[in-house]
Design a protein around this motif. Structure first.
Motif, PDB file in Angstrom:
ATOM      1  N   ALA A   1       0.846  -1.191   0.000  1.00  0.00           N
ATOM      2  CA  ALA A   1       0.000   0.000   0.000  1.00  0.00           C
ATOM      3  C   ALA A   1       0.878   1.236   0.000  1.00  0.00           C
ATOM      4  CB  ALA A   1      -0.927   0.022   1.227  1.00  0.00           C
TER       5      ALA A   1
ATOM      6  N   TYR B   1      -3.466   0.210  -3.273  1.00  0.00           N
ATOM      7  CA  TYR B   1      -3.349  -1.069  -2.575  1.00  0.00           C
ATOM      8  C   TYR B   1      -3.090  -2.198  -3.559  1.00  0.00           C
ATOM      9  CZ  TYR B   1      -5.601   1.378   1.307  1.00  0.00           C
ATOM     10  OH  TYR B   1      -5.910   2.269   2.309  1.00  0.00           O
TER      11      TYR B   1
ATOM     12  N   LYS C   1      -6.762  -5.423  -0.745  1.00  0.00           N
ATOM     13  CA  LYS C   1      -7.882  -4.488  -0.845  1.00  0.00           C
ATOM     14  C   LYS C   1      -9.052  -4.974   0.000  1.00  0.00           C
ATOM     15  CE  LYS C   1      -6.949  -2.434  -5.377  1.00  0.00           C
ATOM     16  NZ  LYS C   1      -7.366  -2.372  -6.806  1.00  0.00           N
TER      17      LYS C   1
END
Length: 116
Positions: free
Chosen positions: A49, A59, A64
């Motif tokens: 990230a 991300y 995610k």
């Protein structure tokens, strides 16, 4: 120069949560973006990230909906909240910072281990 100090790794059961912190010091005004990479044994380092100075986040598809990156400008600190952890999240997590005209700056790394 920018220095990064990480904290917050550890051992957690699958489904649990951890929060990583990365505190920046030095020439923090020069930082364009910060984030986290991870490296599992025998695998390449991968981006997890990132967050830019403007607040834009990105991300990896694999995290995610489970991980959230944020920052506290007053503390010059970036956080990675990791929820619903899976054994495949086990890795050494490295904080990084990007500054103009200089190589990427790395933190010392922190181990995250997720048991099944």
């Amino acid at each position: 120069q920018v220095q990064l100090v990480e904290s917050g790794g550890g051992l957690v059961q699958a489904g649990g949560s951890l929060r990583l912190s990365c505190a920046a010091s030095g020439s923090i005004f020069s930082i364009n973006a910060m984030g986290w990479y991870r490296q599992a044994p025998g695998k390449q380092r991968e981006l997890v990230a990132s967050i830019t100075s403007g607040g834009t986040t990105t991300y990896a598809d694999s995290v995610k909906g489970r991980f959230t990156i944020s920052r506290d400008n007053a503390k010059s600190t970036v956080y990675l909240q990791m929820n619903s952890l899976k054994p495949e999240d086990t890795a050494v997590y490295y904080c990084y910072a990007l500054t103009p005209l200089r190589p990427i700056i790395w933190g010392q790394g922190t181990q995250v281990t997720v048991s099944s």
